[in-house]
Design an enzyme around this catalytic site. Structure first.
Site, PDB file in Angstrom:
ATOM      1  N   HIS A 309       0.862  -1.187   0.000  1.00 50.97           N
ATOM      2  CA  HIS A 309       0.000   0.000   0.000  1.00 50.97           C
ATOM      3  C   HIS A 309       0.891   1.227   0.000  1.00 50.97           C
ATOM      4  O   HIS A 309       1.932   1.237   0.635  1.00 50.97           O
ATOM      5  CB  HIS A 309      -0.894  -0.001   1.247  1.00 50.97           C
ATOM      6  N   ASP A 366      -8.080  -4.993  -0.005  1.00 51.61           N
ATOM      7  CA  ASP A 366      -8.572  -5.696  -1.184  1.00 51.61           C
ATOM      8  C   ASP A 366      -8.278  -7.184  -1.148  1.00 51.61           C
ATOM      9  O   ASP A 366      -8.873  -7.957  -1.888  1.00 51.61           O
ATOM     10  CB  ASP A 366      -7.925  -5.106  -2.454  1.00 51.61           C
TER      11      ASP A 366
END
Ligand SMILES: CC(C)(COP(=O)(O)OP(=O)(O)OC[C@H]1O[C@@H](n2cnc3c(N)ncnc32)[C@H](O)[C@@H]1OP(=O)(O)O)[C@@H](O)C(=O)NCCC(=O)NCCS
Length: 432
Positions: A309, A366
Site C-alpha cells: 500500500h 482488497d
C-alpha cells in the site's frame, strides 16, 4: 510560535513556517516558496505533499491506524454501521438517536432514481462496464436534480442534506440498475422497509415472485465492507473530488469525477485483480508458492495483488477486520471457497518471507474484500462499483469541507516544462 524550516539556495536562506496536525504530523508550509525563491516544490505523485488540512480521517500508515473523525476503525466496525458512520463522516460527530433516525429516513426516501434517469440507462450498450454506467449516472444526477446542483456554493450548501442523501442512496440504486441492465433485466424498485445493505441486495437480486431473502450474516458482511471503505483520506479519487470541488462544481459533478478516478486498476480495481489472481493460481494447480516466487522475481510483471500500500507500511487495519469477517462469513454460510485457502497460504508465506517483510508489504483491504463480495453473490465486474458505494460518504464529506471553506482557492498545481524551447511556426510548404 511554530518551528521554521530553513531552505538554502545558492547563498540565500529562506525561512518557511511549519504546520503540525493534531496527531503530530508535520509539514513545511511552502505556500510562499515560489514568490520568495522563484522555485516550486516538485513532488510527482504527491507522495510528500499535504494538499489540504482536513478534519475527516486520520491515517498513520507506519502504525497501521485508521480513524474516522477520531474514532478507531476497529471500534466502528464492532459497534457502528455504514449509515451511522456515514453521518459522522459527513457532519463531524456521532448522531443523536433523532439525528440518525432522520438521516436514515432521508437516505431511504431518496433511494429511487428519477424514472427518466432509469429510462436513460436503457440507452447504454448491454455490455457497458458497470463503472462506466455508474459514473455517467452520478454525473447525470445534476440533470435530474438541478435544484440540488446549481454550482452556486451557497445554494448547494443550503441543499446539502438532501443532495448528500441522494448521492449516497442513488449510487446504490444506480449500481444495481447497471447490474440488472447488463443481465437484460428490469430494475427493482427500492424497498423502504429494508436496511441500506438489504435494500441494495434486493435491488440486485429480487426477481418477480421471488424476493431476495435477507441473511443476517450476509447483511452484516456487506454493511461492514461498505463501512470499511467509507473514507480513506487523500487517495486518488477523493483528491479528484476535492480538485473538482475547488473549482466550484456541484456535489454530483464532483463525485462523478471521483468515481472515474476510482475506476483504474491501481485504485478501485485491485479487489477484482485479487480474485483474478486467486482464480489463476487455482486453475494452475499451484498452492500459491510458485506464484510468490514469480511475484518476487518481478520478471513476469506479476505482483502479489492485495499486498502493499502506498500509505500503509504495516498491516492495513481494514484487512485485519475484513479477513476475520471473511472467515466467519464463509463458515456461517458453509461456503468452502478454495480461493480462500490459497489466500491464506499466500498470506502466511508472504508474511514469513524476507522479500515482503523487508519492503513492508502487508495485506491490504482488497486482499479479502473480493472473497467477501464473491460470497455475497456480487460478480467481479461489480467490485469497483461496490467500492464506490462505500466510498461515497467520504467523497461527499470532502466536497463539503471544500465548499464550506470561505478561503478555498481553486486547486492548481504547477509543472516543470520539459518540451521544446521557443521555436517558430513553420508554414506547411516549408516543412520537409
Ligand atoms: C499498492 C502499490 C501500488 C504500492 O506501491 P508503492 O508504495 O508505490 O511501492 P512500489 O511500487 O514502489 O514498490 C516497492 C517495492 O516493493 C515491491 N512490491 C510492491 N508491491 C508488491 C507486490 N504486491 N508484490 C510484489 N512486490 C511488490 C516492488 O516491486 C518494489 O520492489 P523493489 O524495491 O525491489 O523495486 C503496490 O504495493 C502494488 O502494486 N500492490 C498490488 C496492487 C494492490 O493490491 N493495490 C491495492 C492498493 S489498496
Amino acid at each position: 510560535m511554530s518551528k521554521q524550516a530553513v531552505l538554502k539556495l545558492d547563498d540565500n536562506e529562506f525561512a518557511f513556517p511549519t504546520i503540525e496536525g493534531v496527531e503530530d504530523e508535520k509539514a513545511v508550509d511552502f505556500r510562499s516558496l515560489r514568490s520568495t525563491t522563484g522555485y516550486v516544490a516538485y513532488d510527482e505523485g504527491y507522495g510528500n505533499t499535504g494538499s489540504c488540512q482536513s478534519e475527516i480521517t486520520f491515517i498513520d500508515g507506519e502504525a497501521g491506524i485508521l480513524r474516522y473523525r477520531g474514532i478507531p476503525i476497529e471500534q466502528l466496525a464492532e459497534q457502528s454501521d455504514f449509515l451511522e458512520s456515514s453521518y459522522m463522516i459527513l457532519y463531524g460527530d456521532l448522531p443523536s438517536q433523532s439525528q440518525l433516525h432522520e438521516f436514515r429516513s432521508r437516505v431511504r426516501d431518496n433511494a429511487a432514481v428519477s424514472p427518466l434517469m432509469a429510462e436513460a440507462l436503457k440507452g447504454f450498450a448491454a455490455d457497458a462496464p458497470p463503472m462506466g454506467v455508474l459514473g455517467s449516472m452520478l454525473g447525470a444526477l445534476s440533470c435530474y436534480n438541478p435544484e440540488l446542483a446549481t454550482n452556486d456554493r451557497a445554494v448547494d450548501l443550503e441543499n446539502f442534506d438532501q443532495a448528500a442523501a441522494v448521492a449516497i442512496a442513488q449510487t446504490a440504486t444506480a449500481a444495481a440498475l447497471a447490474f440488472r441492465s447488463s443481465q437484460g433485466k428490469e430494475g427493482n424498485a427500492p424497498d423502504p422497509s429494508l436496511s441500506f445493505g438489504d435494500n441494495f441486495l434486493h435491488l440486485m437480486f429480487s426477481e418477480k415472485g421471488q424476493p431476495y431473502e435477507a441473511i443476517p450474516e450476509v447483511s452484516r458482511a456487506l454493511d461492514l465492507m461498505l463501512l470499511l471503505h467509507a473514507d480513506h483520506e487523500q487517495n486518488c479519487s477523493t483528491s479528484t473530488v476535492r480538485m473538482v470541488a475547488s473549482g466550484g462544481a456541484n456535489l454530483f459533478a464532483s463525485v462523478a469525477a471521483g468515481s472515474a478516478a476510482l475506476w483504474g486498476p491501481a485504485h478501485g480495481g485491485a479487489n477484482m485483480a485479487v480474485i483474478k489472481m486467486l482464480e489463476e493460481i487455482r486453475a494452475s494447480g499451484d498452492d500459491g508458492s510458485s506464484f510468490i516466487e514469480e511475484a518476487k522475481s518481478g520478471q513476469s510483471g506479476k505482483r502479489l495483488m492485495g499486498f502493499g500500500h502506498r500509505v500503509y507500511k504495516n498491516f492495513d487495519p481494514r484487512a485485519k477486520i475484513i479477513g476475520k469477517a471473511c472467515e466467519e462469513l464463509l463458515d456461517k454460510m458453509g461456503i468452502d471457497d478454495p480461493c480462500l485457502d490459497i489466500a491464506r497460504n499466500l498470506e502466511q508465506a508472504a508474511l514469513a518471507d524476507d522479500y515482503f517483510v523487508s519492503r513492508n508489504l502487508y495485506p491490504n483491504v482488497d486482499f479479502y474484500s473480493g472473497i467477501v463480495l464473491r460470497a455475497l453473490g456480487i460478480p467481479a465486474d461489480m467490485f469497483t462499483v461496490m467500492f464506490a458505494i462505500g466510498r461515497m460518504p467520504g467523497w461527499v464529506a470532502n466536497w463539503r469541507e471544500i465548499a464550506m471553506n470561505p478561503k478555498m482557492k481553486i486547486n492548481r498545481p504547477r509543472q516543470i516544462y520539459q518540451g521544446p524551447a521557443l521555436r517558430d511556426y513553420v508554414p506547411m510548404e516549408s516543412r520537409g
